[in-house]
Design an enzyme around this catalytic site. Sequence first.
Site, short mmCIF file in Angstrom:
data_model
loop_
_atom_site.label_atom_id
_atom_site.label_comp_id
_atom_site.label_asym_id
_atom_site.label_seq_id
_atom_site.Cartn_x
_atom_site.Cartn_y
_atom_site.Cartn_z
CD GLU A 48 -2.76 1.29 2.44
OE1 GLU A 48 -2.73 0.40 3.30
OE2 GLU A 48 -3.50 2.29 2.48
NE ARG A 272 3.62 -7.20 10.27
CZ ARG A 272 3.01 -6.68 9.21
NH1 ARG A 272 2.23 -7.43 8.45
NH2 ARG A 272 3.16 -5.42 8.92
CE LYS A 282 3.74 0.06 3.83
NZ LYS A 282 2.32 -0.05 3.56
P1 ATP Z 1 2.72 -1.90 7.51
O1 ATP Z 1 1.95 -2.18 8.75
O2 ATP Z 1 4.17 -1.65 7.76
O3 ATP Z 1 2.09 -0.86 6.65
P2 ATP Z 1 1.52 -3.79 5.80
O4 ATP Z 1 1.46 -5.27 5.94
O5 ATP Z 1 0.29 -3.02 5.99
O6 ATP Z 1 2.69 -3.27 6.71
P3 ATP Z 1 1.70 -3.60 2.96
O7 ATP Z 1 2.06 -2.39 2.20
O8 ATP Z 1 0.31 -4.05 2.90
O9 ATP Z 1 2.19 -3.36 4.45
O10 ATP Z 1 2.70 -4.77 2.63
C1 ATP Z 1 3.00 -5.30 1.37
C2 ATP Z 1 3.43 -6.73 1.58
O11 ATP Z 1 4.53 -6.79 2.47
C3 ATP Z 1 2.32 -7.56 2.17
O12 ATP Z 1 2.25 -8.78 1.48
C4 ATP Z 1 2.73 -7.74 3.60
O13 ATP Z 1 2.22 -8.92 4.12
C5 ATP Z 1 4.26 -7.72 3.49
N1 ATP Z 1 4.86 -7.29 4.75
C6 ATP Z 1 4.64 -6.15 5.42
N2 ATP Z 1 5.31 -6.12 6.57
C7 ATP Z 1 5.99 -7.28 6.65
C8 ATP Z 1 6.88 -7.88 7.61
N3 ATP Z 1 7.19 -7.25 8.74
N4 ATP Z 1 7.39 -9.09 7.34
C9 ATP Z 1 7.08 -9.73 6.21
N5 ATP Z 1 6.26 -9.23 5.27
C10 ATP Z 1 5.72 -8.04 5.47
MG MG Z 2 -1.16 -1.91 5.48
#
Ligand code: ATP
Ligand code: MG
Length: 573
Positions: A48, A272, A282
């Site tokens: 995102e 994760r 983020k």
């Molecule tokens: P954040 O909370 O940091 O925004 P998110 O999961 O909402 O993380 P996304 O932009 O949706 O972030 O993530 C893109 C991809 O990266 C998704 O498939 C998510 O599962 C993966 N991802 C995000 N954070 C991690 C992590 N700490 N370890 C492994 N994969 C991750």
């Molecule tokens: Mg997210």
Amino acid sequence: MSSPNSPAPPAAETPAASGPSNFIREIMIEDLKTGKFGGRVHTRFPPEPNGYLHIGHAKAIWLDFGLADEFGGKTNLRFDDTNPEKEETEYVESIMADVRWLGYEWDGLFYASDYFGQLYEWAIQLIKAGKAYVCDLTAEEVRQYRGTLTEPGKESPWRNRSIEENLDLFTRMKAGEFPDGSRTLRAKIDMASPNLNLRDPVMYRILHAEHHRTGNEWCIYPMYDFAHGESDSIERITHSMCTLEFEDHRPLYDWYVEQLGIYHPQQIEFDRLNLTYTLLSKRKLLGLVQNGHVRGWDDPRMPTLSGIRRRGYTPEAIRNFCASIGVSKTNGIVELSLLEHHVREDLNKRAPRAMAVLRPLRVVIDNYPEGQVEEMEAVNNPEDASAGTRKVPFSRVLYIEQEDFRENPPKQYYRLSPGREVRLRYGYFITCKSVVKNDAGEVVEVHCTYDPATRGGNAPDGRKVKSTIHWVSAAHAVDAEVRLYENLFTKENPGDVPEGQDITANLNPHSLETLERCKVEPSLADPAAFSHFQFERLGYFCADPDSVVGKPVFNRTVALRDTWAKIEKRGNA
Ligand code: ATP
Ligand code: MG
């Protein structure tokens, strides 16, 4: 890379994966064997664009791109841009730059917003099939009606509207007739399902907000669950990998594609990445930026890819780290020191050596001829013969580290002290004869003699010294700024916050120390931004883009393991 329908090579001929195998790789091998997806592997990385990527995303990128590469497949970069209020073009651009910096190139570049038209058509299809309805409950009421893990939910009073009424209302939602939050479109599934995600989840909400790509074209936006699987389906993704918190969403993912009768990708969840002393979210990282706790998204203390790049971490080290932690089905926490280990290991091979003095102490070699300069030959990288050698000027007045001199040396301290002989790296043996102190009684200058027979660092009579220290010639030294970093947080789990406080309570007040009077050898006068060095005996450093000609700035990437600090600590314990 192969075309979408050409079969990948059979598993037996597949080159060995980098790192040990994992359960997702095994699933792919099995699917290729059975022809489940026509012998294709096609993954996507779906961030995102609401912030900068962090080291957790590196794990997902490594998996999505790495596994597809291994099986001759493809990977799309897809921006999951369904929350217009939080998403920005700046983030889109930084994400693309970071994926490329990690060493990957996408096959297709897409946005969930590319599919808003198709998603709307599919929503109409579900309404016509009696599988979706317009609901007038407020967000708060929807929550109350949902029930809990132990109690079934209650059906919405709007659940049994006629198809005609639903079509009419949904069309008018799209046309902008209703205010934000006044209505939603919901899937009609099962308010008694043990899985809360299946209790008539919201598919669309009304949001009169400008979108970074579609502008004001839409005032209804699809929810993640309705957009994600459908986007995967449109792109004919085979293995849709996501983190474990989406495991309970998989039945909904499957429900939508099955009800729509469209191509069905396989969602697979993995753990994760969590790292000690590190915050990986983020949203929370944005808070640190907005409240000025760091200098920006690329502050070298940030776990963002742009931050750790500026700190001096390399893509190779990050990929090796990802391979070493593997993937599993349970969340855990990885030691930050493991990441640092991979950074040291990679930089040891590639970083040219240089001499730099962070906290200078003047040394005068009384018997060295005034005005004489010798060019000492120094090895650029003992790990890489092709890196060659360079000349380092040596003269009568030098700088050494303050901590390499002790007037009253403790036991096991073998560096310079009165009467003690030590080796100057690539230089001579010197012996300390006397010191000059200021009014406060601090040593400000050390006087030594040198032995001309020890040029290059060995005594012809075979006598030994117990210590080798680094130095910079005072007349030739370049002034530099060096920024030393410690962990941004003092707690192993910085998200664990004391009652009534927020994460800033766990911030380390000493995470940045700026040394402005450092002296570095002349070859470091004008380093290329982001270039790596090992400062002999100190650690790995990276030239910061704040550098100007004649006043370079270096970030400490990671220290070398400091054996003396360990001895001293043990002594005090
Ligand atoms: P954040 O909370 O940091 O925004 P998110 O999961 O909402 O993380 P996304 O932009 O949706 O972030 O993530 C893109 C991809 O990266 C998704 O498939 C998510 O599962 C993966 N991802 C995000 N954070 C991690 C992590 N700490 N370890 C492994 N994969 C991750
Ligand atoms: Mg997210």
